[in-house]
Design a protein around this motif. Structure first.
Motif, PDB file in Angstrom:
ATOM      1  N   ARG A 138      14.750  73.627  -8.766  1.00 30.19           N
ATOM      2  CA  ARG A 138      13.937  73.709  -7.551  1.00 30.19           C
ATOM      3  C   ARG A 138      14.238  74.995  -6.787  1.00 30.19           C
ATOM      4  O   ARG A 138      13.333  75.626  -6.226  1.00 30.19           O
ATOM      5  CB  ARG A 138      14.193  72.489  -6.662  1.00 30.19           C
ATOM      6  N   SER A 142      11.396  77.878  -6.065  1.00 31.56           N
ATOM      7  CA  SER A 142      11.091  78.343  -4.718  1.00 31.56           C
ATOM      8  C   SER A 142      11.356  79.837  -4.557  1.00 31.56           C
ATOM      9  O   SER A 142      10.496  80.589  -4.073  1.00 31.56           O
ATOM     10  CB  SER A 142      11.909  77.549  -3.692  1.00 31.56           C
ATOM     11  N   THR A 161       6.789  80.706   0.626  1.00 32.04           N
ATOM     12  CA  THR A 161       6.213  79.407   0.275  1.00 32.04           C
ATOM     13  C   THR A 161       6.626  78.270   1.197  1.00 32.04           C
ATOM     14  O   THR A 161       6.141  77.153   1.056  1.00 32.04           O
ATOM     15  CB  THR A 161       6.608  79.028  -1.165  1.00 32.04           C
ATOM     16  N   TYR A 185       1.284  73.996  -2.473  1.00 31.52           N
ATOM     17  CA  TYR A 185       2.202  75.127  -2.498  1.00 31.52           C
ATOM     18  C   TYR A 185       1.492  76.421  -2.102  1.00 31.52           C
ATOM     19  O   TYR A 185       2.034  77.267  -1.398  1.00 31.52           O
ATOM     20  CB  TYR A 185       2.721  75.202  -3.932  1.00 31.52           C
ATOM     21  N   CYS A 186       0.245  76.570  -2.562  1.00 26.27           N
ATOM     22  CA  CYS A 186      -0.491  77.816  -2.383  1.00 26.27           C
ATOM     23  C   CYS A 186      -1.056  77.964  -0.971  1.00 26.27           C
ATOM     24  O   CYS A 186      -1.310  79.083  -0.526  1.00 26.27           O
ATOM     25  CB  CYS A 186      -1.619  77.880  -3.402  1.00 26.27           C
ATOM     26  N   GLN A 188       0.410  77.623   1.860  1.00 23.00           N
ATOM     27  CA  GLN A 188       1.337  78.372   2.694  1.00 23.00           C
ATOM     28  C   GLN A 188       1.304  79.867   2.361  1.00 23.00           C
ATOM     29  O   GLN A 188       1.376  80.720   3.254  1.00 23.00           O
ATOM     30  CB  GLN A 188       2.759  77.821   2.527  1.00 23.00           C
ATOM     31  N   MET A 219       5.223  67.714  -5.128  1.00 25.72           N
ATOM     32  CA  MET A 219       5.096  68.890  -5.981  1.00 25.72           C
ATOM     33  C   MET A 219       4.726  68.478  -7.404  1.00 25.72           C
ATOM     34  O   MET A 219       5.354  67.601  -7.994  1.00 25.72           O
ATOM     35  CB  MET A 219       6.408  69.671  -5.994  1.00 25.72           C
ATOM     36  N   VAL A 224       1.717  74.102  -8.763  1.00 21.62           N
ATOM     37  CA  VAL A 224       2.364  75.364  -9.122  1.00 21.62           C
ATOM     38  C   VAL A 224       1.388  76.268  -9.863  1.00 21.62           C
ATOM     39  O   VAL A 224       1.315  77.479  -9.615  1.00 21.62           O
ATOM     40  CB  VAL A 224       3.620  75.106  -9.973  1.00 21.62           C
ATOM     41  N   ALA A 227      -1.053  77.944  -7.544  1.00 28.33           N
ATOM     42  CA  ALA A 227      -0.417  79.040  -6.808  1.00 28.33           C
ATOM     43  C   ALA A 227      -0.324  80.296  -7.682  1.00 28.33           C
ATOM     44  O   ALA A 227      -0.637  81.403  -7.231  1.00 28.33           O
ATOM     45  CB  ALA A 227       0.964  78.619  -6.328  1.00 28.33           C
TER      46      ALA A 227
END
Length: 259
Positions: A138, A142, A161, A185-186, A188, A219, A224, A227
Protein backbone atom coordinates in the motif's frame (compact mmCIF):
# COMPACT_ATOMS: atom_id res chain seq x y z
CA UNK A 1 -15.92 31.52 8.33
CA UNK A 2 -18.43 28.71 7.85
CA UNK A 3 -16.80 25.30 7.50
CA UNK A 4 -18.37 22.13 6.11
CA UNK A 5 -16.77 18.69 6.42
CA UNK A 6 -18.02 16.32 3.71
CA UNK A 7 -17.89 12.63 4.64
CA UNK A 8 -18.94 10.18 1.89
CA UNK A 9 -20.15 6.81 3.17
CA UNK A 10 -20.88 3.35 1.86
CA UNK A 11 -21.19 0.57 4.44
CA UNK A 12 -19.55 2.48 7.29
CA UNK A 13 -21.99 1.73 10.11
CA UNK A 14 -19.22 0.96 12.62
CA UNK A 15 -17.23 4.07 11.75
CA UNK A 16 -19.66 6.91 11.10
CA UNK A 17 -20.69 7.60 14.69
CA UNK A 18 -17.16 7.76 16.13
CA UNK A 19 -15.77 9.87 13.27
CA UNK A 20 -18.61 12.37 13.47
CA UNK A 21 -18.14 12.65 17.23
CA UNK A 22 -14.42 13.31 16.84
CA UNK A 23 -15.03 16.00 14.23
CA UNK A 24 -17.54 17.75 16.46
CA UNK A 25 -15.01 17.79 19.32
CA UNK A 26 -12.04 18.84 17.18
CA UNK A 27 -13.79 21.64 15.27
CA UNK A 28 -16.99 22.47 17.20
CA UNK A 29 -18.00 25.29 14.85
CA UNK A 30 -17.88 23.11 11.73
CA UNK A 31 -20.92 21.53 10.11
CA UNK A 32 -20.82 17.98 8.75
CA UNK A 33 -22.46 16.62 5.61
CA UNK A 34 -22.69 12.83 5.40
CA UNK A 35 -23.20 11.76 1.78
CA UNK A 36 -24.49 8.20 1.86
CA UNK A 37 -24.77 6.06 -1.26
CA UNK A 38 -27.73 3.97 -0.07
CA UNK A 39 -25.52 1.77 2.14
CA UNK A 40 -27.13 -1.67 2.58
CA UNK A 41 -25.67 -1.97 6.09
CA UNK A 42 -27.82 0.86 7.47
CA UNK A 43 -25.19 3.62 7.55
CA UNK A 44 -27.74 6.09 6.19
CA UNK A 45 -30.17 5.40 9.01
CA UNK A 46 -27.43 5.90 11.59
CA UNK A 47 -26.53 9.18 9.91
CA UNK A 48 -30.15 10.30 10.08
CA UNK A 49 -30.25 9.51 13.79
CA UNK A 50 -27.11 11.60 14.35
CA UNK A 51 -28.59 14.50 12.41
CA UNK A 52 -31.83 14.33 14.40
CA UNK A 53 -29.96 15.23 17.57
CA UNK A 54 -27.50 17.81 16.18
CA UNK A 55 -28.41 20.74 13.90
CA UNK A 56 -24.82 20.90 12.59
CA UNK A 57 -25.03 17.41 11.08
CA UNK A 58 -26.67 17.04 7.68
CA UNK A 59 -27.32 13.96 5.54
CA UNK A 60 -27.57 13.60 1.78
CA UNK A 61 -29.01 10.31 0.55
CA UNK A 62 -28.03 9.25 -2.95
CA UNK A 63 -29.82 6.55 -4.93
CA UNK A 64 -26.92 4.11 -5.18
CA UNK A 65 -23.17 3.54 -5.16
CA UNK A 66 -21.96 6.03 -7.75
CA UNK A 67 -18.35 6.59 -6.76
CA UNK A 68 -16.36 8.86 -4.49
CA UNK A 69 -16.00 11.62 -7.06
CA UNK A 70 -19.74 11.90 -7.64
CA UNK A 71 -20.40 11.98 -3.89
CA UNK A 72 -17.92 14.81 -3.38
CA UNK A 73 -19.26 16.76 -6.34
CA UNK A 74 -22.80 16.59 -4.97
CA UNK A 75 -21.59 17.56 -1.51
CA UNK A 76 -19.51 20.47 -2.81
CA UNK A 77 -22.39 21.77 -4.90
CA UNK A 78 -24.62 21.74 -1.82
CA UNK A 79 -21.94 23.46 0.26
CA UNK A 80 -21.60 26.34 -2.19
CA UNK A 81 -25.38 26.68 -2.58
CA UNK A 82 -25.79 26.93 1.19
CA UNK A 83 -22.94 29.43 1.52
CA UNK A 84 -20.06 27.66 3.28
CA UNK A 85 -16.66 29.36 3.07
CA UNK A 86 -14.37 26.35 3.64
CA UNK A 87 -15.08 22.81 2.46
CA UNK A 88 -13.23 19.73 3.71
CA UNK A 89 -12.92 16.23 2.25
CA UNK A 90 -12.63 13.49 4.86
CA UNK A 91 -12.92 9.69 4.85
CA UNK A 92 -15.42 8.03 7.18
CA UNK A 93 -13.15 5.18 8.26
CA UNK A 94 -10.95 7.07 10.72
CA UNK A 95 -7.86 7.09 8.51
CA UNK A 96 -8.08 10.88 8.43
CA UNK A 97 -7.66 12.04 12.02
CA UNK A 98 -10.15 14.81 12.89
CA UNK A 99 -7.72 16.02 15.55
CA UNK A 100 -5.49 17.28 12.71
CA UNK A 101 -8.27 19.20 11.00
CA UNK A 102 -7.52 22.50 12.82
CA UNK A 103 -4.02 22.50 11.28
CA UNK A 104 -5.46 21.91 7.83
CA UNK A 105 -7.92 24.77 8.20
CA UNK A 106 -5.28 27.08 9.64
CA UNK A 107 -3.30 26.78 6.39
CA UNK A 108 -6.16 28.31 4.35
CA UNK A 109 -6.69 31.99 3.62
CA UNK A 110 -8.81 33.85 6.14
CA UNK A 111 -12.08 35.62 5.35
CA UNK A 112 -10.21 38.85 4.52
CA UNK A 113 -8.18 37.10 1.84
CA UNK A 114 -4.93 37.44 3.76
CA UNK A 115 -1.86 35.20 3.50
CA UNK A 116 -2.59 31.52 3.23
CA UNK A 117 -3.49 28.82 0.76
CA UNK A 118 -6.51 28.28 -1.45
CA UNK A 119 -6.13 24.51 -1.04
CA UNK A 120 -4.64 22.67 1.95
CA UNK A 121 -3.52 19.07 1.42
CA UNK A 122 -3.19 16.64 4.30
CA UNK A 123 0.13 15.14 3.24
CA UNK A 124 1.61 11.80 4.25
CA UNK A 125 4.83 12.30 2.32
CA UNK A 126 6.24 15.58 3.64
CA UNK A 127 8.39 16.06 6.73
CA UNK A 128 6.25 15.28 9.77
CA UNK A 129 3.80 13.14 7.80
CA UNK A 130 3.40 9.42 8.45
CA UNK A 131 1.37 6.30 7.68
CA UNK A 132 0.38 3.81 10.39
CA UNK A 133 -0.47 0.11 9.89
CA UNK A 134 -0.06 0.06 6.13
CA UNK A 135 1.55 -2.98 4.46
CA UNK A 136 4.47 -2.37 2.15
CA UNK A 137 2.42 -2.78 -1.04
CA UNK A 138 0.00 0.00 0.00
CA UNK A 139 2.88 2.36 0.73
CA UNK A 140 4.39 1.51 -2.64
CA UNK A 141 1.08 2.07 -4.43
CA UNK A 142 0.50 5.44 -2.78
CA UNK A 143 4.01 6.80 -3.12
CA UNK A 144 4.36 5.38 -6.61
CA UNK A 145 1.04 6.93 -7.66
CA UNK A 146 2.12 10.32 -6.39
CA UNK A 147 5.54 10.09 -8.03
CA UNK A 148 4.09 9.04 -11.37
CA UNK A 149 1.44 11.79 -11.26
CA UNK A 150 4.03 14.42 -10.36
CA UNK A 151 6.22 13.36 -13.26
CA UNK A 152 3.41 13.02 -15.80
CA UNK A 153 1.54 16.20 -14.87
CA UNK A 154 4.27 18.47 -13.57
CA UNK A 155 2.58 18.76 -10.17
CA UNK A 156 4.98 19.80 -7.39
CA UNK A 157 2.94 18.48 -4.44
CA UNK A 158 4.43 15.41 -2.78
CA UNK A 159 1.11 13.75 -1.85
CA UNK A 160 -0.97 13.92 -5.01
CA UNK A 161 -3.43 11.12 -4.23
CA UNK A 162 -4.37 11.88 -0.61
CA UNK A 163 -8.02 12.49 0.21
CA UNK A 164 -7.80 14.69 3.33
CA UNK A 165 -8.12 18.21 1.91
CA UNK A 166 -9.60 21.63 2.59
CA UNK A 167 -10.66 24.19 -0.01
CA UNK A 168 -11.87 27.74 0.10
CA UNK A 169 -15.20 28.22 -1.62
CA UNK A 170 -13.55 30.41 -4.25
CA UNK A 171 -10.99 27.69 -4.95
CA UNK A 172 -13.73 25.18 -5.71
CA UNK A 173 -15.39 27.62 -8.06
CA UNK A 174 -12.06 28.21 -9.83
CA UNK A 175 -11.47 24.49 -10.25
CA UNK A 176 -14.87 23.96 -11.95
CA UNK A 177 -15.28 20.75 -9.98
CA UNK A 178 -18.61 19.97 -11.66
CA UNK A 179 -16.65 19.09 -14.78
CA UNK A 180 -14.51 16.50 -12.97
CA UNK A 181 -15.59 13.07 -14.22
CA UNK A 182 -12.90 11.05 -12.42
CA UNK A 183 -13.79 8.69 -9.59
CA UNK A 184 -12.02 7.18 -6.61
CA UNK A 185 -8.25 7.42 -6.50
CA UNK A 186 -8.20 9.56 -9.65
CA UNK A 187 -10.67 12.19 -8.39
CA UNK A 188 -8.07 13.58 -6.00
CA UNK A 189 -5.42 13.76 -8.71
CA UNK A 190 -7.83 15.53 -11.07
CA UNK A 191 -8.86 18.11 -8.46
CA UNK A 192 -5.23 18.93 -7.63
CA UNK A 193 -4.28 19.10 -11.31
CA UNK A 194 -7.05 21.63 -11.86
CA UNK A 195 -6.03 23.64 -8.80
CA UNK A 196 -2.53 24.14 -10.18
CA UNK A 197 -3.85 24.91 -13.64
CA UNK A 198 -6.04 27.62 -12.10
CA UNK A 199 -2.98 29.17 -10.42
CA UNK A 200 -4.20 28.48 -6.88
CA UNK A 201 -1.91 28.49 -3.85
CA UNK A 202 -1.52 24.97 -2.45
CA UNK A 203 -0.13 24.11 1.00
CA UNK A 204 0.86 20.66 2.21
CA UNK A 205 0.21 20.04 5.89
CA UNK A 206 1.76 16.90 7.43
CA UNK A 207 -0.74 14.34 8.70
CA UNK A 208 -0.60 10.87 10.19
CA UNK A 209 -2.72 8.52 8.12
CA UNK A 210 -4.05 5.55 10.11
CA UNK A 211 -5.34 2.43 8.37
CA UNK A 212 -9.00 1.65 9.06
CA UNK A 213 -9.87 -0.73 11.88
CA UNK A 214 -13.41 -1.63 10.74
CA UNK A 215 -14.85 -2.42 7.33
CA UNK A 216 -13.17 -3.00 3.99
CA UNK A 217 -11.10 -0.66 1.86
CA UNK A 218 -12.87 0.71 -1.23
CA UNK A 219 -9.64 0.56 -3.27
CA UNK A 220 -9.94 -1.76 -6.28
CA UNK A 221 -7.89 -2.63 -9.31
CA UNK A 222 -10.37 -0.77 -11.52
CA UNK A 223 -9.83 2.42 -9.52
CA UNK A 224 -6.06 2.15 -9.89
CA UNK A 225 -6.40 1.39 -13.62
CA UNK A 226 -8.61 4.44 -14.15
CA UNK A 227 -6.02 6.64 -12.44
CA UNK A 228 -3.15 5.30 -14.54
CA UNK A 229 -5.03 5.71 -17.82
CA UNK A 230 -6.31 9.20 -17.07
CA UNK A 231 -3.01 10.50 -15.70
CA UNK A 232 -1.16 9.18 -18.74
CA UNK A 233 -3.69 10.84 -21.05
CA UNK A 234 -3.51 14.15 -19.20
CA UNK A 235 0.28 13.99 -19.27
CA UNK A 236 0.32 13.59 -23.04
CA UNK A 237 -2.29 16.24 -23.84
CA UNK A 238 -0.96 18.69 -21.27
CA UNK A 239 2.66 18.83 -22.44
CA UNK A 240 2.47 22.55 -23.38
CA UNK A 241 1.25 23.45 -19.90
CA UNK A 242 4.01 21.42 -18.31
CA UNK A 243 6.50 23.86 -19.77
CA UNK A 244 5.15 26.46 -17.38
CA UNK A 245 6.59 26.40 -13.92
CA UNK A 246 3.95 25.92 -11.19
CA UNK A 247 4.52 27.56 -7.82
CA UNK A 248 5.84 25.00 -5.35
CA UNK A 249 3.45 23.97 -2.56
CA UNK A 250 4.08 25.44 0.85
CA UNK A 251 4.96 22.82 3.45
CA UNK A 252 3.69 23.45 6.98
CA UNK A 253 6.11 22.05 9.53
CA UNK A 254 4.96 19.35 11.91
CA UNK A 255 5.81 21.56 14.89
CA UNK A 256 3.18 24.06 13.73
CA UNK A 257 0.37 21.52 14.00
CA UNK A 258 -2.23 21.67 16.68
CA UNK A 259 -3.04 18.30 18.31
Amino acid sequence: MRTLVIIPTYNERENIGPIVGRVRVSVPDADILIVDDDSPDGTGEIADALAATDAQIHVMHRAGKDGLGAAYRDGMRWALDVGFDRIVEMDADGSHRPEQLPSLLAALRDEDGGPGADVALGSRWVAGGDVVNWPAHRRLLSRGGSLYSRAALGIPARDVTGGYRAFTAEALRSIHFDDVESQGYCFQIDMLRRAYRAGLAVAEVPITFVEREHGASKMTGAIVAEAMLRVTGWGITGLPQRLRRHPAPVEVSGSAQRA
